[in-house]
Design a protein around this motif. Sequence first.
Motif, PDB file in Angstrom:
ATOM      1  N   HIS A 119       0.833  -1.222   0.000  1.00 40.41           N
ATOM      2  CA  HIS A 119       0.000   0.000   0.000  1.00 40.41           C
ATOM      3  C   HIS A 119       0.866   1.270   0.000  1.00 40.41           C
ATOM      4  N   SER A 144       0.557   9.714   5.885  1.00 39.82           N
ATOM      5  CA  SER A 144      -0.771   9.104   5.835  1.00 39.82           C
ATOM      6  C   SER A 144      -1.288   8.886   7.261  1.00 39.82           C
ATOM      7  N   GLU A 172      -2.622  10.480  12.051  1.00 40.71           N
ATOM      8  CA  GLU A 172      -3.126  10.019  13.347  1.00 40.71           C
ATOM      9  C   GLU A 172      -3.259  11.219  14.296  1.00 40.71           C
ATOM     10  N   PHE A 174      -3.787  14.309  13.415  1.00 39.31           N
ATOM     11  CA  PHE A 174      -4.969  15.062  12.973  1.00 39.31           C
ATOM     12  C   PHE A 174      -6.232  14.392  13.511  1.00 39.31           C
ATOM     13  N   ASP A 175      -6.286  13.053  13.406  1.00 38.31           N
ATOM     14  CA  ASP A 175      -7.488  12.334  13.843  1.00 38.31           C
ATOM     15  C   ASP A 175      -7.704  12.485  15.347  1.00 38.31           C
ATOM     16  N   GLY A 188      -8.877  14.471   9.710  1.00 37.32           N
ATOM     17  CA  GLY A 188      -8.021  15.375   8.929  1.00 37.32           C
ATOM     18  C   GLY A 188      -8.783  16.512   8.263  1.00 37.32           C
ATOM     19  N   PRO A 189      -9.742  16.187   7.400  1.00 41.65           N
ATOM     20  CA  PRO A 189     -10.492  17.257   6.726  1.00 41.65           C
ATOM     21  C   PRO A 189     -11.240  18.151   7.717  1.00 41.65           C
ATOM     22  N   GLY A 278      -2.588  10.432   2.578  1.00 41.33           N
ATOM     23  CA  GLY A 278      -3.817  11.159   2.898  1.00 41.33           C
ATOM     24  C   GLY A 278      -3.639  12.585   3.377  1.00 41.33           C
ATOM     25  N   CYS A 308      -4.346  11.355  -3.228  1.00 42.73           N
ATOM     26  CA  CYS A 308      -3.494  11.286  -2.029  1.00 42.73           C
ATOM     27  C   CYS A 308      -4.132  10.397  -0.978  1.00 42.73           C
TER      28      CYS A 308
END
Length: 355
Positions: A119, A144, A172, A174-175, A188-189, A278, A308
Amino acid sequence: MVAEKPPMALVLGLESSCDETAVALVDNDGNIIAHHLATQEILHRPYGGVVPEIAARAHVERLEPLIRKVLDESGKNLSDVDAIAATAGPGLIGGVMVGLVTGKALSLACNKPLIAINHLEGHALTPRLADQSLSFPYLLLLISGGHCQILLVKNVGEYRRLATTIDDAGGEAFDKTAKILGLGFPGGPAVEQEALKGDPTAVPLPRPLVRSKEPHFSFAGLKTAVLRAHQSGLYKREDIAASFQQAVIDCLVNRSEKALRKIESENTAINAFVIAGGMAANQAIRPALTALAEAHNLPFVTPAPWLCTDNGAMIAWAGIERFRLGMIDTLDSPARARWPLDPHAEKARGAGVKA
Ligand code: KG4
Ligand code: ZN
């Protein structure tokens, strides 16, 4: 002399290593003939993160209809396809097994070669799908949900890892920040949107490891600082989000700069500075790293945001890259939860589990 054009190849790519079920058909020229993605956001949202068991079950239900959709839409059938590429790791093992076994079944039934894709290699090579003029070697910042690495991409299957995270990955962080701030999932977003309203200088947050000699990353301390700032009640949510995002950007720029200097000091020629994964979809991160590439007289390359984050085209494209080099796999290829791109990389000091 004009270089001979390689023969046309068509690869079907299957991705199921995390919470996106994705399928795409891609050709040798980098045309994405068809692609479909089924996100599992709604299934995992109540838990604030991806639940591996739920993800694996959802891949079982969704993969076959997506394959059918991609083939129908492209007007192709499996006999037109030259190879089946499936993610074989690293990732959540249940999901990886669903995609890999489906790929093996298609390979066996249609007598087409199987290509077992790492991946991370999918993320690492997708910039060459996006920009067909991008040639090896290039320096890659791979950011990512599970990984944060700086890699010298020398060729297909040939990587030198210069840096990794000693704790959490950037995505991670960001999450987790989104969870602390009550911004929901996926993080993230959500943090990026919240940060648009805030002041990136409002909250004093650390820039972990920016003085360390090697270009490694650390994000666990930043996450703790975000938690403290939030619990203090002194700051607005949008200011914490903006300040957190700025701290991540500063770390990415500082660490990438360190890696670029290292490469330059070794006189290793590279053709571009590239970001993928990502987190590279983040619109605030991109300009800072573009400026860094410019300062080092390097072209900056990054795929479109949707390429991405996880998708089927990145796996199909890695399949194309491998297929044209004759790199095909056998039906006993294992599914791997861990699968480093550079198995010889030295362990980062303090590193826990990130490969
Ligand atoms: O590459 P990816 O789709 O899946 C993995 O291979 O992990 O990356 C997902 C990660 C998640 O942590 C997500 O929060 C982060 O990338 N991400 C973002 C953005 N979009 C996705 N982080 C910051 N800003 C974004 N816009
Ligand atoms: Zn990914």
